[in-house]
Design an enzyme around this catalytic site. Structure first.
Site, mmCIF file in Angstrom:
data_model
loop_
_atom_site.group_PDB
_atom_site.id
_atom_site.type_symbol
_atom_site.label_atom_id
_atom_site.label_comp_id
_atom_site.label_asym_id
_atom_site.label_seq_id
_atom_site.Cartn_x
_atom_site.Cartn_y
_atom_site.Cartn_z
ATOM 1 N N ASP A 1 14.166 23.533 19.458
ATOM 2 C CA ASP A 1 14.793 22.389 18.816
ATOM 3 C C ASP A 1 14.115 21.082 19.204
ATOM 4 O OD1 ASP A 1 15.627 22.757 21.403
ATOM 5 O OD2 ASP A 1 17.719 22.235 21.029
ATOM 6 N N LEU B 1 12.209 32.505 19.790
ATOM 7 C CA LEU B 1 13.035 31.417 19.264
ATOM 8 C C LEU B 1 12.363 30.704 18.109
ATOM 9 C CD1 LEU B 1 14.414 29.856 22.580
ATOM 10 C CD2 LEU B 1 15.513 31.507 21.066
ATOM 11 N N ASN B 2 11.052 30.859 17.987
ATOM 12 C CA ASN B 2 10.335 30.235 16.871
ATOM 13 C C ASN B 2 10.744 30.828 15.527
ATOM 14 O OD1 ASN B 2 8.613 28.431 18.375
ATOM 15 N ND2 ASN B 2 7.480 30.238 19.057
ATOM 16 N N PHE C 1 10.941 30.481 26.591
ATOM 17 C CA PHE C 1 12.062 30.969 25.805
ATOM 18 C C PHE C 1 13.126 29.873 25.693
ATOM 19 C CE2 PHE C 1 15.457 33.890 24.419
ATOM 20 C CZ PHE C 1 14.739 34.606 23.477
#
Length: 599
Positions: free
Chosen positions: A523, A414-415, A519
């Site tokens: 945000d 997700l980064n 994971f």
């Protein structure tokens, strides 16, 4: 009635300042053709309503003009002058003479100087036919590589739908030949959301003293006459609705089609305040007509039993039709043109890059996403961060009006959504999950808010993080507490030149590791980062008109299990606060914007 106005740009057209009105006559003016001759500046506007073609000279350019002379005593339209082969040539249209095809006629006149007598071309009209073939002038003629070019309007479907370019092969007093040449302009595919999405009818191309060329083109989001057509359709819908209600009322017996005529109509010639005199014949005819309507309605009521299924269905159908006419009328009169236009900030417009992150199991979401958002006015490019699986072909898989770039990542993280990307050409990046659908106008409003405060994270999903220990809660909690201090980046604008390098800095390495471990929470991590680099406000909320989360229809969403999702995010809050300190304790209230976009 149109006047000739003046606007000035000092930055090659990026912004404009209105200077005032240059010419205001008692008749309609348009198409101000401006040129220089013998060190004087002249303007030849279209004023066919007056019945002639007039030439004005600048006393003090650009706002003071005086009438120099009447060039031609004919109601010529969209006249332009060009010097070629030792003569001055005037191209214009005259739609008033017998046999002229409106928007399909072209005439040529010639003279030794712009101020001398003008003579008609021997073959006038040189064009008189199909309105879509560019007979009517659409801009300034120009010479390029020794060839004379003329610009014409395509008026086939609507006035000024687009422009055509013609290369003049032969121009003499006896003969005129032109052939169409490539215009070299790629038409927008964004429809009404583009500045020239539905029509553009004027192109002015000039060579500057420096040798460079500059072109100015107009554009419109609606076809000619659409406003009048919408109002006509809207008011017609309401008239039909009234008639439908009246008929339904008669059928139901609520409205009676018989009136005591002897009380409201008098057949004598004596008049007073309570009655009016009507001719006996007219009163009798009116009485018979209303009586027939009353008997017909009574017969219908006798046959239609509203307590039955058929009768109830008839009433229901009438109600549905009535609601449809109400919606049509409201949309036509109050709904605007349907274009979701951008908003200016300090007189300028801009563009942004959309970025989403996905993988092969969510391809159906992505196709719908790209088709919709690529048509938003200010979207320049869509970047898809591809985390897993075989990436699609951006040139064949998607229905897009803007470039789509697939950025394939080596790891499913997700980064990756906040990774610095040197190929992104805009400072503004709109991060949007591929399973969220909202209107283009929502994006444009949020983009305007971000441009007003580019140091903030501006988005659509507010959260309030407070308590001891910190706990992650939904938007309802923030609403109940009347404030927020976090914006989720699943739908948010950010400054890519600041946010991306900070997120991938060495200091945030431990935070990125937590995101990979759970994971989740990328945000939240970005909110912590931005909150800790400034003592001022770092987030701003914009209320969407509507938003649909399509992940509810997919088995590939990471937040389907809400309880587990919230537990992970609470865990992130605790760990991030230990690493980077807390979020700003100050909460920002809803409904503080003057435009009401954050209610």
């Amino acid at each position: 009635q149109g006047d000739i106005g003046v606007a000035e740009s000092l930055d090659e057209g990026a912004s404009w300042k209105h200077l005032g009105i240059a010419l205001d006559e008692e008749w309609h003016l348009s198409y101000p053709y401006v040129f220089e001759y013998n060190k004087e500046i002249y303007m030849m506007p279209e004023g066919s309503e007056k019945g002639d073609l007039r030439l004005y000279r600048a006393l003090k350019f650009p706002l003071q003009w005086t009438l120099e002379r009447v060039l031609i005593k004919k109601p010529l339209v969209d006249a332009t002058i060009v010097e070629h082969m030792g003569l001055f040539w005037l191209f214009a249209s005259d739609f008033h003479h017998f046999g002229a095809k409106k928007n399909g006629e072209l005439e040529i006149w010639y003279a030794t100087t712009p101020l001398s007598r003008w003579r008609q071309h021997k073959r006038n009209p040189v064009r008189n036919g199909d309105t879509s073939l560019g007979a009517r002038n659409g801009g300034r003629p120009f010479v390029f590589d020794g060839h004379l070019y003329r610009i014409g309007q395509d008026c086939g479907d609507t006035y000024g739908e687009r422009v055509h370019l013609f290369r003049v092969e032969t121009l003499t007093k006896e003969k005129y030949v032109e052939v169409e040449a490539p215009l070299g302009i790629e038409e927008s595919k964004k429809g009404r959301n583009a500045w020239n999405g539905l029509r553009y009818h004027h192109l002015d191309i000039q060579k500057l003293p420096s040798g460079r060329w500059i072109g100015v083109m107009d554009g419109d989001r609606v076809p000619s006459g659409e406003l009048s057509a919408r109002y006509l359709q809207g008011f017609s819908s309401f008239i039909v609705l009234v008639l439908l209600i009246f008929i339904l009322g008669i059928i139901l017996g609520v409205v009676q089609c018989i009136f005591p005529l002897n009380k409201c109509l008098s057949t004598s010639k004596r008049s007073d305040v309570s009655s009016m005199w009507v001719h006996p014949f007219l009163a009798s005819r009116l009485h018979r007509t209303l009586s027939k309507m009353h008997r017909s309605c009574s017969a219908i009521r006798g046959r239609v039993q509203f307590s039955t299924c058929a009768g109830a269905s008839l009433v229901l159908i009438c109600i549905v039709i009535g609601v449809a006419f109400v919606c049509m009328g409201v949309r036509c009169i109050f709904g605007g043109s349907g274009a979701e236009e951008p908003y200016e900030v300090q007189g300028q417009y801009s563009q942004f890059t959309m970025l989403t992150m996905t993988y092969d199991a969510r391809l159906w979401n992505l196709k719908m996403y790209i088709k919709h958002y690529s048509r938003c006015a200010s979207v320049r490019e869509i970047v898809v961060v591809w985390n897993k699986g075989q990436p699609p072909d951006p040139f064949t898989e998607f229905d897009s009006t803007v470039p789509v770039r697939i950025r394939v990542e080596k790891t499913n993280s997700l980064n990756n959504r906040f990774k610095p990307d040197p190929l992104i050409k805009t400072r503004a990046v709109f991060e949007l999950d591929d399973d969220i659908m909202m209107t283009c106008d929502d994006l444009e409003r949020a983009f305007k808010a971000w441009r007003e405060h580019p140091d903030r994270l501006v988005g659509f999903y507010p959260r309030l993080i407070d308590g001891s220990p910190l706990k992650y809660r939904n938007e309802k909690y923030a609403r109940n507490r009347k404030g927020y201090n976090m914006i989720l980046t699943g739908a948010a604008f950010l400054d890519s030149e600041i946010a991306f390098p900070l997120y991938w800095s060495q200091e945030i390495e431990q935070g990125r590791a937590i995101v990979d471990e759970l994971f989740n929470c990328e945000d939240i991590l970005l909110n912590f980062i931005l909150a800790n680099i400034t003592a001022s406000r770092s987030v701003e909320y914009i209320h969407p008109a509507w938003a649909v989360d399509t992940s509810k229809f997919s088995s590939a969403a990471i937040s389907r299990d809400t309880n587990m999702h919230y537990m992970k995010r609470t865990n992130c809050l605790l760990r991030f606060s230990e690493l980077y300190g807390g979020l700003l304790l100050k909460k920002w209230e809803f409904g503080t914007r003057k435009d009401g976009w954050d209610y």
